[in-house]
Design a protein around this motif. Structure first.
Motif, PDB file in Angstrom:
ATOM      1  N   ARG A   9       0.815  -1.291   0.089  1.00  0.00           N
ATOM      2  CA  ARG A   9      -0.203   0.075   0.087  1.00  0.00           C
ATOM      3  C   ARG A   9       0.984   1.170  -0.050  1.00  0.00           C
ATOM      4  NH1 ARG A   9      -3.009  -2.330  -1.589  1.00  0.00           N
ATOM      5  NH2 ARG A   9      -4.521  -3.531  -0.754  1.00  0.00           N
ATOM      6  N   LYS A  10       0.741   2.015  -1.048  1.00  0.00           N
ATOM      7  CA  LYS A  10       1.285   3.284  -1.066  1.00  0.00           C
ATOM      8  C   LYS A  10       2.800   3.343  -0.706  1.00  0.00           C
ATOM      9  CE  LYS A  10      -2.455   6.237  -0.765  1.00  0.00           C
ATOM     10  NZ  LYS A  10      -2.981   7.667  -0.534  1.00  0.00           N
ATOM     11  N   LEU A  11       3.656   2.359  -1.268  1.00  0.00           N
ATOM     12  CA  LEU A  11       4.823   1.973  -1.187  1.00  0.00           C
ATOM     13  C   LEU A  11       5.608   3.115  -1.778  1.00  0.00           C
ATOM     14  CD1 LEU A  11       7.202   0.339   0.551  1.00  0.00           C
ATOM     15  CD2 LEU A  11       7.041  -1.145  -1.890  1.00  0.00           C
ATOM     16  N   THR A  12       6.549   3.775  -0.785  1.00  0.00           N
ATOM     17  CA  THR A  12       7.377   4.883  -1.535  1.00  0.00           C
ATOM     18  C   THR A  12       8.953   4.814  -1.101  1.00  0.00           C
ATOM     19  OG1 THR A  12       5.481   6.362  -1.406  1.00  0.00           O
ATOM     20  CG2 THR A  12       7.671   7.531  -1.490  1.00  0.00           C
ATOM     21  N   THR A  19      13.129   9.673  -6.523  1.00  0.00           N
ATOM     22  CA  THR A  19      11.972   8.885  -6.262  1.00  0.00           C
ATOM     23  C   THR A  19      12.166   7.857  -6.848  1.00  0.00           C
ATOM     24  OG1 THR A  19      10.915  10.872  -5.304  1.00  0.00           O
ATOM     25  CG2 THR A  19       9.576   9.059  -5.423  1.00  0.00           C
ATOM     26  N   ALA A  20      12.650   6.558  -6.098  1.00  0.00           N
ATOM     27  CA  ALA A  20      12.556   5.321  -7.159  1.00  0.00           C
ATOM     28  C   ALA A  20      11.467   4.753  -6.806  1.00  0.00           C
ATOM     29  CB  ALA A  20      13.704   4.731  -6.156  1.00  0.00           C
ATOM     30  N   VAL A  21      10.445   4.768  -6.142  1.00  0.00           N
ATOM     31  CA  VAL A  21       9.348   4.226  -6.011  1.00  0.00           C
ATOM     32  C   VAL A  21       8.030   5.156  -5.344  1.00  0.00           C
ATOM     33  CG1 VAL A  21       7.830   2.197  -5.132  1.00  0.00           C
ATOM     34  CG2 VAL A  21      10.392   1.996  -5.846  1.00  0.00           C
ATOM     35  N   THR A  47      11.840  -2.110  -5.319  1.00  0.00           N
ATOM     36  CA  THR A  47      10.653  -2.638  -4.842  1.00  0.00           C
ATOM     37  C   THR A  47      10.864  -3.858  -4.315  1.00  0.00           C
ATOM     38  OG1 THR A  47       9.218  -1.134  -6.334  1.00  0.00           O
ATOM     39  CG2 THR A  47       8.081  -3.293  -5.291  1.00  0.00           C
ATOM     40  N   ILE A  48      11.598  -4.831  -4.981  1.00  0.00           N
ATOM     41  CA  ILE A  48      11.986  -6.089  -4.606  1.00  0.00           C
ATOM     42  C   ILE A  48      12.701  -6.229  -3.105  1.00  0.00           C
ATOM     43  CG2 ILE A  48      13.203  -8.182  -5.040  1.00  0.00           C
ATOM     44  CD1 ILE A  48      11.936  -8.353  -8.058  1.00  0.00           C
ATOM     45  N   GLN A  49      13.902  -5.330  -3.198  1.00  0.00           N
ATOM     46  CA  GLN A  49      14.619  -5.032  -1.915  1.00  0.00           C
ATOM     47  C   GLN A  49      13.664  -4.673  -0.817  1.00  0.00           C
ATOM     48  OE1 GLN A  49      17.420  -6.423  -1.880  1.00  0.00           O
ATOM     49  NE2 GLN A  49      17.309  -6.628  -4.320  1.00  0.00           N
ATOM     50  N   VAL A  54      15.541  -5.442   2.978  1.00  0.00           N
ATOM     51  CA  VAL A  54      17.025  -5.071   3.118  1.00  0.00           C
ATOM     52  C   VAL A  54      17.144  -3.627   2.616  1.00  0.00           C
ATOM     53  CG1 VAL A  54      18.152  -7.111   2.698  1.00  0.00           C
ATOM     54  CG2 VAL A  54      17.246  -6.073   0.693  1.00  0.00           C
ATOM     55  N   THR A  55      15.933  -2.940   2.125  1.00  0.00           N
ATOM     56  CA  THR A  55      15.965  -1.667   1.976  1.00  0.00           C
ATOM     57  C   THR A  55      14.780  -1.105   2.536  1.00  0.00           C
ATOM     58  OG1 THR A  55      17.165  -1.477  -0.368  1.00  0.00           O
ATOM     59  CG2 THR A  55      15.614   0.187   0.113  1.00  0.00           C
TER      60      THR A  55
END
Ligand code: ATP
Ligand code: MG
Lengths: 243, 263
Positions: A9-12, A19-21, A47-49, A54-55
């Protein structure tokens, strides 16, 4: 419809200037293969990280297998796994030794049988006593995939897993992943720059561009929406801003 | 903390040593060279200055003990660097592994290496120079443990810096311990240091260890005071180093650098 095993949800994610995501929301259903598509720098890896913890996200919510990732990291990570062309494995250990270390790390029971089975599934059984340093890139990729299946993950995160495989092995790898999915209900989040592969593998596709989801649907739906003959054409349209 | 995860990593490093003679050199080669050079210096001094005080022979002991600290520190850093060199760090931290378990495994690996190197060095010192480290007595044991813990604290601190600032910071892995050497009073008593350095030395656990060792040799009394100081300071340093590592790990995750460490 199957229930969601990943809910975002609303991942940033903001790095200093980029702004990567940017506030993306999506779900992955149990047993689904979700392809994540997008030009270089679209935010796929980021996103995967974040999904793997890990991020750290700048904002938003991640729930995996019904649990909040921030609060249940260990419980979640023991039930998922990851492979990518940008990670490797200890070079001085043999294939078997490496898999053995990860089996122990994930507390895999009957690890000998498990490792043997994975080695034969990926057709690398003859390499079991080969030192990892001596493997070709494609062989290493397969060992890394075997590692990713050691703990019978419920969800597999694959970031460009087939990037260095020859067409034959890449094809085998894909059908292998599909077989495992059919047998065990494995859920897969997948990225690739190979459009044919994405068409073939994905039940559903998320199209990312500049950190935002610009479209989502089955490969057919996406092709229709962007009036492309195939995903490649759609990709080029989007990447070159002709939509 | 899960034991199986700690042991998995310890196992990984031991298998590495089994297969790699270059890595065995770390345990055999450097201690051997140190020992040869310093052993002959000690013999030379003993020949030209009749009636040299007993602590001159302690040069050898001091060398062995300093090496223990250094190895303990290296053990931590190298275990971490191995993961970077083999681009394996991400594989580890997408598993349920915790930073505490990771650090625990590096400490165990470092202990194993220290024991290996120590057996080597003590044995050779005895064979070559009839220097018996154990004549200093069992009082040695608590001091050695303190040296190892000091080595860990420096090692964890260094590792945190490499994690955060990347491989350019790798030189620190090789050099940082030696920054402490002048104020650790390894080969001379704290009292020869200028006053401001004495103040620093009093805050260094290793200095208390070496002062204690000298006291053991000269008076045969047990310097409990020094031991307590060393242990107390070590607890503080180790705790700070672990907190520092966790802080750096958090920053690295925010900056998205875990994927990139080693690039
Ligand atoms: N650690 C970081 N620090 C600063 N910026 C970063 C970091 N990681 C990624 N970025 C930036 O975030 C954006 C998204 O990068 P990301 O790696 O997620 O893209 P991607 O979709 O995986 O691309 P590719 O197809 O090239 O793998 C890019 O602009 C990238 O430069
Ligand atoms: Mg990427």
């Amino acid at each position: 419809m199957a229930h969601s095993v990943v809910e975002v949800r609303k991942l940033t994610k903001r790095f200093e200037q980029v702004t990567a995501v940017n506030e993306i929301s999506f779900e992955i259903h149990q047993g689904e293969i979700l392809g994540m598509l997008g030009p270089n720098g679209a935010g796929k890896t980021t996103t995967i990280q974040m999904l793997l913890g890990v991020t750290t996200p700048t904002g938003g919510e991640i729930r995996i297998l019904g649990l909040d990732l921030g609060r249940h990291r260990e419980e979640i990570l023991s039930q998922v796994n990851f492979s990518s062309s940008y990670v490797s494995l200890p070079q001085s250990l043999t294939v078997w030794e490496n898999l053995r270390v990860f089996a122990q790390l994930y507390h895999v029971r009957n690890y000998r049988e498990k490792i043997d089975r994975l080695l034969s599934v990926f057709e690398i059984a003859p390499l079991r006593n080969t030192v990892t340093r001596k493997l070709s890139t494609g062989q290493l990729t397969r060992v890394s995939l075997a590692k990713a299946l050691l703990n019978d993950p419920k969800i597999l995160f694959l970031d460009e897993p087939t990037a260095s495989l020859d067409p034959d092995i890449a094809d085998k790898t894909r059908s292998m992943l599909k077989t495992i999915r059919a047998q065990s209900g494995l859920t897969i989040l997948y990225t690739s720059h190979n459009m044919r592969e994405m068409e073939e593998m994905s039940d559903r596709i998320i199209f990312l561009n500049k950190g935002e989801i610009i479209s989502t649907g089955t490969p057919d739906e996406i092709m229709k929406r962007f009036q492309g003959e195939d995903l490649e054409e759609v990709f080029l349209k989007v990447a070159r801003g002709k939509t | 903390m899960k034991l199986h995860r700690i042991l998995a990593l310890v196992n990984r490093h031991l298998m590495l040593y089994k297969r790699s003679p270059q890595r065995m050199m770390e345990i055999v080669y450097w201690p051997l060279l140190d020992l040869l050079v310093w052993g002959f210096i000690t013999m030379y001094l003993a020949r030209y200055k009749e009636g040299l005080p007993a602590f001159v022979t302690f040069f050898l002991g001091a060398l062995i003990l300093w090496d223990i600290l250094f190895r303990a520190q290296q053990g931590i850093c190298i275990s971490f660097l191995e993961e970077i060199w083999s681009r394996n760090l991400l594989n580890l931290f997408v598993s349920p592994l915790r930073t505490g378990e990771f650090l625990a495994s590096t400490m165990l690996v470092s202990i194993i290496k220290v024991i290996g190197a120590a057996i080597m060095t003590i044995g050779l010192a005895y064979l070559l120079y009839s220097f018996n480290l154990f004549m200093i007595g069992l009082s040695l044991v608590p001091f050695v443990i303190n040296l190892i813990v000091t080595g860990w604290a420096i090692g964890i601190f260094t590792t945190a810096i490499i994690l955060r600032y990347g491989q350019e910071a790798e030189v620190m892995a090789w050099g940082l311990a030696f920054l402490f050497q002048p104020v650790s009073a390894v080969f001379y008593p704290v009292s020869v240091l200028p006053p401001f350095m004495q103040v620093i030395a009093n805050g260094i656990p290793a200095a208390h260890v070496f002062e204690g060792m000298r006291a053991v040799i000269e008076t045969k009394g047990f310097p409990l005071n020094e031991l307590i100081w060393a242990a107390g300071l070590n607890v503080i340093y180790l705790a700070c180093a672990i907190l520092f590592f966790n802080g750096m790990f958090r920053i690295v995750k925010v900056k998205g650098l875990l994927v990139r460490v080693g690039e």
